[in-house]
Write an enzyme that holds these catalytic residues in place. Structure first.
Site, PDB file in Angstrom:
ATOM      1  N   ARG A 239       7.680  -4.888   9.756  1.00 26.14           N
ATOM      2  CA  ARG A 239       7.393  -5.468   8.432  1.00 26.14           C
ATOM      3  C   ARG A 239       6.408  -6.632   8.490  1.00 26.14           C
ATOM      4  O   ARG A 239       6.367  -7.467   7.593  1.00 26.14           O
ATOM      5  CB  ARG A 239       8.685  -5.892   7.721  1.00 26.14           C
ATOM      6  CG  ARG A 239       9.615  -4.714   7.421  1.00 26.14           C
ATOM      7  CD  ARG A 239      10.791  -5.136   6.560  1.00 26.14           C
ATOM      8  NE  ARG A 239      11.594  -3.986   6.199  1.00 26.14           N
ATOM      9  CZ  ARG A 239      12.628  -3.537   6.934  1.00 26.14           C
ATOM     10  NH1 ARG A 239      12.956  -4.167   8.065  1.00 26.14           N
ATOM     11  NH2 ARG A 239      13.299  -2.473   6.537  1.00 26.14           N
TER      12      ARG A 239
ATOM     13  N   HIS B  80     -19.832   1.445  -3.710  1.00 25.17           N
ATOM     14  CA  HIS B  80     -18.818   2.046  -2.850  1.00 25.17           C
ATOM     15  C   HIS B  80     -18.153   3.276  -3.470  1.00 25.17           C
ATOM     16  O   HIS B  80     -17.745   4.180  -2.743  1.00 25.17           O
ATOM     17  CB  HIS B  80     -17.754   1.015  -2.483  1.00 25.17           C
ATOM     18  CG  HIS B  80     -18.202   0.015  -1.454  1.00 25.17           C
ATOM     19  ND1 HIS B  80     -19.339  -0.748  -1.612  1.00 25.17           N
ATOM     20  CD2 HIS B  80     -17.673  -0.334  -0.248  1.00 25.17           C
ATOM     21  CE1 HIS B  80     -19.481  -1.538  -0.548  1.00 25.17           C
ATOM     22  NE2 HIS B  80     -18.495  -1.303   0.283  1.00 25.17           N
TER      23      HIS B  80
END
Length: 440
Positions: free
Chosen positions: A192, A319
């Site tokens: 995590r 992009h």
């Protein structure tokens, strides 16, 4: 608001929510009496650190620090210099390692060039004064955009688990954007979240992907669709590594440098027009300045909008088109900057069609990209079709509430516009014109 044809609608509902529109204007100034002067930021994000006289093993160098200022004590530095001596590299890097274990990850192209040197620096084989004993393990992954996948990234997690690395461990990315994105993502999800450090070795990674905490991998249906925001502890840039960078990759990275000038920093764009030959010739001073200036631009935008809720999206000029070209042509056919270069030309052409920019600006954009030896149109053997563009652009991450949003240019150089409220006919005509050139 312009009605959107069904092939640009992505959700099952036909309801269109209010459009998010963001514009940005350059915050930089330059000396108007000298067009070749280096522009100066109106707000300070960087400092230059003179050589220290405390090193006993080698002569330290002067270097720049650009700070990425974030909330909750997550600020981090970008160190920019050339030919750092090993003792200085060791000192700068190890101060950002908080545990006793390091996993240094690179690819099979960078490994024979720099892996052992950086392993020795991190492990402090020469014996520095910080007194920390670090265990540095390594992993070498296959190179290339085609390997930026969950399967390859999982090799990082496998290695970390095999070594028994805990939450105080630090992952280090040594390489270009592919390695940086994968290592960053692995560090975001391993137990995590663990710390990581970026050591970019390409222009593309130095000026863009290593800064700002975007991490992730590609999916067959879309580029960078699986990932996380996870900021590094620091970014360490030694421009000497660019001496081994192929010309094509150098040029690819320059596309992102050009982008900063187009979207928010007109003086920087003008500087590039006057100094492109120096950048292509790998002039040390020009290269270091261009990298520093790009990082200052990126740091300022990330500080304002870390999670890309608005203004940070403007960093993605070209992009949406470029990612479609990369995916539709097969990952690895185009380098990222090459796809973005064509994408910026498409955005400029579309902006001109809508009357948002003058033809003279579009010509300057084409001109600087061509001078950088970057593509401004699709090649004759391109598999791209209008339908391919439409399908892949509909999966773009900037789609919101079922509506495509684009970064377009508007007004004077250095201004851009993030919007979903555009002339769809202009978009369609732009795509058709670029596809038509393939068979012309």
């Amino acid at each position: 608001m312009v009605a959107i044809p069904s092939h640009w609608l992505l959700a099952t509902t036909t309801l269109l929510f209010p459009t998010l529109t963001t514009s940005f204007t350059a915050p930089f100034l330059m000396n108007p009496s000298n067009p070749n002067s280096k522009p100066t930021p109106t707000s300070l994000f960087s400092t230059t650190v003179p050589p220290s006289s405390t090193s006993t093993t080698s002569t330290p160098i002067e270097y720049d620090i650009v700070r990425v200022d974030l909330a909750n004590g997550r600020d981090y530095p970008i160190y920019i210099g050339s030919s750092f001596p090993s003792s200085q590299s060791t000192s700068l890097l190890r101060r950002h390692v908080h545990g006793k274990r390091v996993l240094l990850i690179t690819n099979d192209r960078i490994s024979p060039l720099y892996l052992e040197a950086y392993r020795a620096m991190l492990a402090d084989d020469e014996g520095a004064a910080d007194g920390k004993e670090l265990v540095v393990d390594t992993l070498v992954l296959p190179d290339g955009e085609e390997n930026k996948t969950l399967e390859v990234m999982n090799l990082i997690l496998d290695r970390a688990l095999e070594l028994g690395l805990d939450r105080k461990s630090t992952f280090v990315a040594l390489g270009g954007g592919v390695i940086g994105d994968m290592v960053g993502f692995a560090s975001a999800i391993y137990q995590r979240g663990v710390n990581f450090i970026q050591i970019p070795t390409t222009v593309m990674a130095m000026v863009d992907s290593s800064v700002g905490g975007k991490t992730g991998v590609n999916h067959p249906l879309g580029k960078n669709m699986i990932g996380s925001f996870h900021q590094p502890q620091c970014v360490f840039i030694d421009t000497q590594t660019l001496s081994t960078l192929p010309d094509r990759e150098l040029q690819s990275g320059i596309s992102e440098i050009v982008k900063y000038g187009l979207i928010r920093d007109a003086p920087f764009f003008s500087w590039q027009e006057s100094n492109m030959s120096k950048l292509l010739g790998r002039d040390p001073e020009a290269t270091r300045y261009a990298i520093k200036r790009s990082c200052e631009n990126k740091a300022e935008v990330v500080q304002e909008d870390e999670k890309e809720a608005g203004v940070r999206a403007t960093l993605n000029l070209g992009h949406t088109f470029g990612h479609a070209i990369e995916n539709g042509s097969g990952y690895g056919t185009f380098l990222h900057g090459e796809g973005v270069s064509i994408g910026m030309c498409m955005a400029a052409k579309m902006s001109e069609k809508m009357g948002w920019i003058e033809g003279e600006l579009r010509e300057r954009i084409y001109g600087i990209l061509e001078e950088a030896n970057l593509p401004v149109r699709l090649p004759k053997d391109s598999p791209m079709t209008v339908e391919t563009f439409q399908r892949l652009m509909s999966l773009d991450k900037k789609v919101a509430d079922g509506k495509l949003r684009l970064i377009l240019l508007r007004g004077e150089l250095g201004n851009c516009f993030f919007t979903g409220d555009f002339d769809v006919d202009a978009l369609q005509e732009t795509i058709e014109e670029f596809v038509k050139e393939i068979s012309a």
